[in-house]
Motif scaffolding. Structure first.
Motif, short mmCIF file in Angstrom:
data_model
loop_
_atom_site.label_atom_id
_atom_site.label_comp_id
_atom_site.label_asym_id
_atom_site.label_seq_id
_atom_site.Cartn_x
_atom_site.Cartn_y
_atom_site.Cartn_z
N ASP A 112 0.83 -1.20 0.00
CA ASP A 112 0.00 0.00 0.00
C ASP A 112 0.87 1.25 0.00
O ASP A 112 0.60 2.21 -0.73
N THR A 129 -5.06 -4.52 6.79
CA THR A 129 -4.35 -3.25 6.79
C THR A 129 -4.86 -2.41 7.95
O THR A 129 -6.01 -2.55 8.37
N GLN A 131 -5.29 0.85 7.97
CA GLN A 131 -6.21 1.85 7.44
C GLN A 131 -6.84 1.32 6.17
O GLN A 131 -6.23 0.54 5.44
N THR A 133 -7.77 0.80 2.44
CA THR A 133 -6.97 1.06 1.24
C THR A 133 -7.70 0.54 0.01
O THR A 133 -8.45 -0.43 0.08
N GLU A 134 -7.46 1.21 -1.09
CA GLU A 134 -8.02 0.76 -2.37
C GLU A 134 -7.10 -0.23 -3.08
O GLU A 134 -7.50 -0.87 -4.05
N ARG A 135 -5.88 -0.38 -2.61
CA ARG A 135 -4.89 -1.15 -3.36
C ARG A 135 -4.90 -2.64 -3.02
O ARG A 135 -4.36 -3.44 -3.77
#
Length: 376
Positions: A112, A129, A131, A133-135
């Protein structure tokens, strides 16, 4: 094991020889040596490799071959994070794989930070994760989903006095919390046994003292899980107790080889449907030939991972940003069903909601055969 080492060496050699950029590279993370669960890593890699072969047979990614660059994580989060850095420098379009949850979490955080898409194959820890995340996306179901189903199985089987023998780990602690949150409101107790302080004989004493009807092994394989199973099986005080292993240790041949009949009738979570898709049936046959044994659910997770990555890579080659923005549009027929991703609360990642889940054990009458005990 020799085959796994050969694969890793082959991948390193390919990186130095290939300089024309003709391939679309996918970085593959897997535990291929101890203390990692190497058999799981071998099955995961077999699924990844077979899917790459099939993608290339079908024309690759816009006519460019897909290629794996494999790194052995050995269940080490630090080693995994370093591998992500290296793979990013080598120009991989995306990351795939990993089995161990704590390792996958380290890999996801680093990917990320580097802007590298990561499709996790097998790790189930909810908070992959810190936080959202879009990845990062995931094929395997979140731990809270699968382990709640396992708790429901225990309740349905009449267990109200459950003990967990756990090693220190974020993953095991999370699993214990899921089980307790599901069981306690329904009148069941969960007693935690600390394997840092208790030898197998002491575990048996504690089980007898608590009058537990089920012992769940939240511990590594073969140590200390195998010695605990042997001790419990031989303790007359515990003749009626159910041993469980929600993390899936009995799925693999190493378990059956180490424990024989003692390793049967130990329910575990398995991420397979009642029936594989037509693709799954074909893939299962090919995986059986590659592995020279029946493929585990982890091998199918590996195959589905590459099938999804190929689908998101085709429209725009190896562009990382566009790949990371594509999870919401995925609609892929995998080996175990139609794969679509959504944002699942508590995970922070794009999640296949949900992979099929079974509670399964090895048949005591025929330990090579699995019995489905519960589905969800």
């Amino acid at each position: 094991m020799c085959g796994m080492v050969t694969q890793a060496r082959r991948s390193r050699r390919d990186e130095t020889e290939r300089t024309d950029g003709s391939s679309v590279l996918i970085g593959a993370l897997a535990p291929l040596t101890r203390p990692g669960w190497a058999e799981a890593g071998r099955h995961l890699l077999a699924g990844l490799e077979l899917a790459v072969h099939d993608v290339n047979e079908a024309g690759g990614i816009g006519g460019r071959p897909l290629e794996l660059v494999v790194r052995d994580t050995a269940a080490d989060p630090v080693r995994a994070a370093a591998a992500v850095d290296e793979l990013a420098r080598l120009g991989v379009a995306a990351l795939a794989g990993e089995y161990h949850s704590v390792v996958a979490r380290a890999a996801a955080a680093r990917a990320d930070a580097l802007g590298l898409p990561f499709l996790c194959s097998s790790a189930v820890l909810d908070a992959l994760t810190e936080q959202p995340t879009e990845r990062v996306a995931r094929i395997a179901p979140a731990q809270s989903h699968g382990w709640r189903l396992y708790a429901d199985f225990l309740l349905g089987a009449g267990h109200r006095r459950v003990a967990v023998a756990a090693e220190p780990s974020v993953y095991w602690a999370s699993g214990t919390r899921v089980l307790r949150d599901r069981l306690a409101p329904r009148g069941a107790t969960v007693t935690a046994l600390d394997l840092r302080a208790l030898a197998p004989a002491a575990v048996c004493d504690a089980l007898a003292a608590h009058r537990a009807t089920a012992l769940l092994l939240l511990a590594g394989h073969p140590e200390p899980a195998v010695p605990i199973v042997r001790s419990v099986r031989r303790d007359r005080r515990l003749a009626g107790i159910t041993i469980g292993a929600p993390a899936g240790q009995p799925e693999f041949h190493e378990w059956a080889t180490a424990l024989g009949e003692d390793g049967a009738a130990i329910p575990f979570l398995r991420y397979l449907p009642e029936r594989l898709t037509p693709l799954g049936e074909r893939v299962g046959t090919a995986l059986r030939e590659r592995l020279a044994e029946d493929p585990s659910f982890v091998a199918f997770e590996g195959y589905d991972t590459v099938a999804v990555l190929a689908d998101v890579l085709r429209p725009h080659g190896g562009d990382r940003a566009r790949t990371a923005a594509s999870w919401a549009r995925v609609a892929v027929d995998g080996t175990r069903g139609r794969i679509r991703f959504s944002r699942t609360p508590g995970t922070g990642v794009w999640q296949w909601e949900w992979a099929p889940v079974q509670v399964v054990d090895r048949d005591p009458a025929e330990p090579g055969r699995f019995r489905v005990l519960h589905t969800g």
